[in-house]
Design an enzyme around this catalytic site. Sequence first.
Site, PDB file in Angstrom:
ATOM      1  CD  GLU A  16      -3.142  -0.685   0.314  1.00  0.00           C
ATOM      2  OE1 GLU A  16      -3.262   0.325  -0.259  1.00  0.00           O
ATOM      3  OE2 GLU A  16      -3.777  -1.686  -0.326  1.00  0.00           O
ATOM      4  CB  SER A  46     -59.096 -24.166   4.051  1.00  0.00           C
ATOM      5  OG  SER A  46     -59.707 -23.463   3.468  1.00  0.00           O
TER       6      SER A  46
END
Length: 650
Positions: free
Chosen positions: A67, A331
Site C-alpha cells: 500500500e 383452510s
Amino acid sequence: MMCLGFVSSASAQESFASFPPLPFGYSSIKVFDNQSRFVGRIVPEKRYWTPIDRIPLFLQNAVVAVEDARFYEHGGIDVRGIARALVKDVVKGRLAEGGSTITQQLIKNRYLTGVKTIERKLDEARMAMDFEKKYTKKQILEMYLNEIYYGNGAWGIAQAARLYFDKNPEELTEAECSLLAGVPKNPARYNPLGQSAKVTGRRDVVLRRMEDLKMISSGQRQQLRANPPKIIPAGQAPYYMAHIKGKLVERYGPQIIEQGGLDVISAMDLNLQKLAEKTLAEGVRKISPQLQGALISLDPVNGDVLAAVGGVDAAKSPYNRAFTARRQPGSSIKPLIYAAALEKGVTASSNWDDAPVSYNRGNGDTWKPQNYGKELFGELTLREALAYSNNVITIKLLESIGVPYFVDYARKMGLPLRAQNDLSLALGTEEVTLNELVQSYAPLANGGLRTEPRTIVRIYDRNRHAWSETPPATVSVISPEVAFVTTSMLEDVMAYGTAKSLKRFSKERPAAGKTGTTDDYRDAWFVGYTPQMVTGIWVGYDRPRPGGKGFTGGAIAAPVWERFMRQALAGKPAIDFPKPEKVVAATIDPATGYLATMDCPERVEEFYIDGTAPTEYCPEHGGDLLDPLTEASSAEDAQAVEPGGNDVKE
C-alpha cells in the site's frame, strides 16, 4: 478546508482508539448439524480495537509493502507516488486515486468523502501532514489496520481475523497475513471468500512486493505461495442459523455472542436444509421473482426441526418468515376443527348440509359465509367436507362444538389462538406463524403427542468443558384414535380433494395434508406429513396482495411440498400410520351413514373410534346384510366418491 482540531501528542496515545480493546481468548460459536457436520459460525458483531503489539509484524510489513512502500520515510504524502499518479491521470484523462499514502487513506476513511476532486485531495494532503506531526508511524499504522474495510461486513483487523480465520489477530499465520494484506485495495474482489483466482493473484502481488523490498526471501515467497491458508467457509443455512442465534440469546443473554466458546449441535439435517433452500427458491421464483416463501420440516416423533427456510434469498432479505411472519392460514387450520369435533363424538361419516346460512354480527351487520368458488355440494359426509375444504360445513361444525372449546383445543396442539367468539376462525382468519402451524400438525402424525420444536440438541461449552442437553419435550394432547381418524380424512385430501395433484405421491407412500388459501389469493399454504416427517410451505408477498386467480395452496404450495418430500424421503421405507386398537372399521352407506346392505348403491369403509360406529343397517335399502364391523389395516382401505363429479376447489 476542514479543521480537525487534533489533540496534543501527550494525550494522543490514550485517545486514538475508536473502539473497546480486543479481549483475549476469543473463540467463535460453532454450529453443527445432527450428524456433526459443520454448518457455520456465529461471530461477534461489535467492533474491537487491536493494539499494534497484537498485530503480527508480517502483516504490518505486508500492508506497508503493497500500500505504501515509503510509509516510514514520508511525512504524510509521498511526492514520488503523487508524481506517478499524475502521469496516470494524464494518460487516462481522469483523476485517479493513485499516490495515496496509508496516512491519506486513513484520513479519507475517517474524515472525508470518497468524491474524487482536486479540493478533496488537497484537504487530504494537508490533514495527512498534520496527522503525522501528532502521531507516530506505529500509531498511524495501528489506526489504519483497525479502521480499514476487509469485505463481507468486516471492519478492522479484529473482525477480519475472526470472520475469515476464526482467530484473534496475534494468532494469524504469515500465509493468512499475506492474504489479508491484499484486501483493502478492493475488498469486494480480494476478500478471502472471493473468487480464488483473483484472491490468490492479489496475494502474489503482496508477496512479490515484499520480496522486492527485501522483507522476505525468494524461498519464503515460494513457500507461502505453495501453502495457502485454510479459510473458514461462508456460513450455511442463514435462516436456521439466525434462529439458533436467537435461541442462544434467550438462554444465555446477549453477551453470549461476544463471549463465544460454544459448540452447538443442532437438530438440522444439513442435506435436507440445502434441499429445502433449493426447492423453495426454485419453486417460488418460477412463479414470480417478487414472491416470497417459507418452509419448515420437522420430525414428528421428537420435534426436531430438520430444515427451516425463511425466504428465497437471505442476502437480500434476512426476515425470517418461517418463525416470525404471522399470516392467515386459511383452510389449513380446518383439520384441527375436525379433530376437535371427533374428540366430542362426531364421526367422519356424519352427514352435513352446506345450505347457505347467515349470522348476525350486530349493528345490522350480517355475515353470509360461502364456499370457495361459491359452489354448493348439498349433503356431504364430514370426510368429504374436509377433503373438499367446504367452508360452510366447517363453520357449522365449529358452531356445534363451540369456539372457546376449539381455541383451547388448538392451543393444546401447539397453535395459539385468541379466545374470541368468532366463527370466522373456521376460515383461518387468525394470523399464525408457519412454525406454529406445522407444530400443530405433529400430534396428527405421531398419535396424539405435541412435540415442542427443537433446534438445539446439545451445547458444549469449550471454556468450562461441559455439555448441556436439550431433551425432546412431548406431551399427550389428543387421543391416538382421533389422530388416526383425522389423518385418514386428510389422506383423502390428496386422493380426491383440494390437493389431488399429490394423488400419485400418496399412492406411493401413506401421506396426509391440507391446503390453505386466504381471501383474494393472498396466501398459499400446504402442510402435509408422513409418519416420518411433517413439512409446511407458505408462499405469498411480504406486503399482502392478491396473487391472481389460481394462486391456491393446491396449485402453488403443494407442488413445492411434493418436490421436497420426494427427495427428502427417498430411500426411507413407506410405512403406514399405525391404527390404534380402539379404532374400528365399518362398511357403510355414505348417503345415510348406516351400516350398508348388499342393496345400497354405494358402500364405503369408514373408520370409527370405538363406541361411535353405527349399529343399525341402512333402512332405505333392503336385501342381504353385510358383516357390520370389519378390520382395516390402514386409511388407504377407505374409499370415497366425489359428489356429482364436480371439480375440486378449496
